[in-house]
Design an enzyme around this catalytic site. Structure first.
Site, PDB file in Angstrom:
ATOM      1  N   LYS A 173      -0.714 -40.281  12.339  1.00 38.07           N
ATOM      2  CA  LYS A 173      -0.649 -40.553  10.898  1.00 38.07           C
ATOM      3  C   LYS A 173       0.818 -40.491  10.505  1.00 38.07           C
ATOM      4  O   LYS A 173       1.401 -39.411  10.366  1.00 38.07           O
ATOM      5  CB  LYS A 173      -1.434 -39.538  10.067  1.00 38.07           C
ATOM      6  CG  LYS A 173      -1.526 -39.980   8.581  1.00 38.07           C
ATOM      7  CD  LYS A 173      -1.626 -38.828   7.616  1.00 38.07           C
ATOM      8  CE  LYS A 173      -0.308 -38.325   7.133  1.00 38.07           C
ATOM      9  NZ  LYS A 173       0.468 -39.266   6.269  1.00 38.07           N
ATOM     10  N   GLU A 248       6.633 -28.086  13.530  1.00 35.94           N
ATOM     11  CA  GLU A 248       8.087 -28.107  13.316  1.00 35.94           C
ATOM     12  C   GLU A 248       8.268 -28.255  11.825  1.00 35.94           C
ATOM     13  O   GLU A 248       8.045 -29.328  11.261  1.00 35.94           O
ATOM     14  CB  GLU A 248       8.732 -29.239  14.116  1.00 35.94           C
ATOM     15  CG  GLU A 248      10.228 -29.073  14.308  1.00 35.94           C
ATOM     16  CD  GLU A 248      11.044 -29.744  13.217  1.00 35.94           C
ATOM     17  OE1 GLU A 248      11.423 -29.026  12.250  1.00 35.94           O
ATOM     18  OE2 GLU A 248      11.285 -30.947  13.320  1.00 35.94           O
ATOM     19  N   CYS A 282      15.667 -31.485   8.455  1.00 34.73           N
ATOM     20  CA  CYS A 282      15.162 -30.107   8.553  1.00 34.73           C
ATOM     21  C   CYS A 282      16.161 -29.208   9.258  1.00 34.73           C
ATOM     22  O   CYS A 282      16.234 -28.007   8.982  1.00 34.73           O
ATOM     23  CB  CYS A 282      13.812 -30.082   9.268  1.00 34.73           C
ATOM     24  SG  CYS A 282      13.808 -30.837  10.902  1.00 34.73           S
ATOM     25  N   GLU A 382      14.312 -24.632   0.544  1.00 36.81           N
ATOM     26  CA  GLU A 382      14.737 -25.889   1.166  1.00 36.81           C
ATOM     27  C   GLU A 382      14.848 -26.975   0.101  1.00 36.81           C
ATOM     28  O   GLU A 382      13.845 -27.416  -0.450  1.00 36.81           O
ATOM     29  CB  GLU A 382      13.753 -26.300   2.254  1.00 36.81           C
ATOM     30  CG  GLU A 382      14.242 -27.485   3.072  1.00 36.81           C
ATOM     31  CD  GLU A 382      13.311 -27.836   4.214  1.00 36.81           C
ATOM     32  OE1 GLU A 382      13.808 -28.134   5.306  1.00 36.81           O
ATOM     33  OE2 GLU A 382      12.081 -27.820   4.006  1.00 36.81           O
TER      34      GLU A 382
END
Length: 474
Positions: A173, A248, A282, A382
């Site tokens: 996906k 992750e 990231c 973040e």
């Protein structure tokens, strides 16, 4: 800029295009706001059909040798290289990566990763003897992969290449915001000799397709890259069927500049690691930790270097920062900039206003804060945008404490005298540390501590994630 238009007519299941049945999702160019493609809005029934195809294809693919599978991967890498410009243009159109970066990092890195994984076939310990036991490493089965929009090809390849070499089949996906390269990858994979059903693509949202994959009883493993919040949900849903989950997730990397560092090099490299891909990485280093006595010097260097990061049309070769990947994400980043100002951080560059001359598109000014409180929102959460926070520290102990003082633990950097920097690097609770701008190594493991996830990608460490281990006593 004239936007390119793409057509995605259906899912890729069992080696053929399968029409969707529940409407479509638009793919929006974040630089212009134009719809450049539509993909099917996948359903749980689409997932079930793809899993059935992957399950049927598994026995024959698992029965091939690692060398045969490696040959397919070599052809896959060559096929992607041959379509580099098409892929780069698609990525720039769907998520705004500057075209120069799309050609190099967004396409070049995936090809390098595939080749590095294929090269493991000869030396990997597929079997070994331990006393009277034969240890056999076997494919885990059907893998469900859920990937993000910031590196839409790289993140897929980082899962697909080791999964295929291990002998697994996959249902992917891709992000609904950046799905175009998934179809190109499926076509290239088929041309490279990946049998029908071994690699399948189902488009759609995380709330529908991601949930269905995570919960599906015939999925043996979920490999996910994305936000920590989404990873928590996937882990919870997947737990019901006790499938393996590799995550992750987010990061809040720190770049520690020591007293004995080459200051210009440390600042320039640190800024690059904060602003690359518009900060939508990231593994970025959005926190720059500096000796308090040298903060003003660092600020001056950072502001001067940041002026070289041209913001604008991502199809322009001179652009270094394109738009954020969506208007919604632009608003999120701007909200953090406004929060930083309200919380008392010193704004030394940029701010919440749109860049000059860019009234349209999801653009954000490269922004730098100084005198940042390490416990503040902009230092802890973040942001995923071109926002650098400069945090002064009193001594090395405080620097290490600040670096380790978030819920994340993905990446960091340390600059200083080599042995000194290495000693500090060993104290950081993160999965990857670059010392004095160490070069990227596609065979080294990548993954996080704490809420940055679990499991590793790249090299033999990434391959092992997709294998079961059996012991046969004789």
């Amino acid at each position: 800029m004239t936007p390119s238009t793409y057509t995605v007519t259906g899912h890729w299941i069992g080696g053929e295009t399968v029409a969707g049945s529940a409407g479509t999702l638009p793919v929006v160019n974040p630089a212009t706001g134009d719809v450049v493609a539509e993909t099917p809005a996948g359903t749980a029934a689409d997932v079930d059909r793809a899993v059935t195809a992957a399950r049927a294809a598994f026995p024959a693919w698992a029965a091939t040798t690692p060398h045969q599978r490696a040959d397919v991967l070599h052809r896959l890498a060559a096929g992607l290289a041959a379509r580099q410009e098409e892929i780069a243009t698609a990525i720039t159109s769907e998520m705004g990566s500057p075209i120069g970066m799309s050609r190099t990092a967004q396409v070049g890195f995936p090809a390098a990763v595939i080749e590095s994984v294929a090269g493991l076939a000869d030396d990997f310990a597929w079997t070994e003897e331990v006393g009277n036991s034969l240890i056999v490493r076997e494919p885990i089965g059907v893998v469900g992969a859920i990937t993000p929009w910031n590196f839409p090809l790289q993140q897929v390849v980082s899962k697909l290449a080791p999964a295929l070499l291990a002998g697994n089949t996959m249902v992917l996906k891709p992000s609904e915001n950046a799905p175009l390269t998934a179809r190109i990858l499926a076509e290239v994979a088929a041309e490279a000799g990946v049998p029908a059903g071994v690699f399948n693509v189902v488009y759609g949202t995380g709330a529908v397709v991601g949930e269905a994959l995570s919960a599906h009883p015939d999925i043996d493993m979920i490999s996910f890259t994305g936000s920590t919040r989404a990873g928590q949900r996937i882990g919870a849903v997947a737990a019901a069927s006790v499938k393996r989950v590799a995550l992750e997730l987010g990061g809040k990397g720190a770049n520690i500049i020591l007293d004995d560092a080459d200051l210009p090099e440390a600042v320039n490299r640190g800024l690059m690691m904060a602003f690359t891909n518009g900060g939508q990485v990231c593994g970025a280093w959005p926190r720059m930790l500096v000796p308090a006595s040298r903060q003003d010097e660092v600020v001056a260097l950072a502001v001067e270097a940041a002026r070289q990061y041209t913001v604008g049309d991502p199809t322009d070769e001179a652009t270094r920062i394109g738009p954020m990947a969506s208007e919604a994400h632009r608003r999120k980043v701007v909200g953090y900039i406004e929060r930083g100002i309200a919380d008392g951080a010193r704004l030394v560059l940029g701010g919440p206003d749109r860049p000059d001359g860019l009234a349209k598109g999801a653009y954000v000014q490269p922004t730098i804060f100084a005198d940042v409180d390490p416990t503040s929102a902009i230092a802890q959460e973040e942001i995923f945008g071109p926002v650098l926070t400069i945090i002064p520290y009193a001594d090395e102990e405080e620097a290490v404490a600040i670096a380790n003082g978030t819920l994340y633990g993905l990446t960091s950097g340390v600059f200083g005298e080599p042995e000194h920097a290495l000693a500090v690097a060993k104290r950081l609770r993160v999965g990857q540390v670059d010392v004095n701008a160490g070069h990227w190594n596609p065979l080294a493991p990548f993954g996080g501590y704490k809420q940055s996830g679990n499991g590793r990608e790249f090299g033999r460490f990434g391959l092992e994630e997709f294998l079961e281990t059996k012991s046969i006593q004789r």
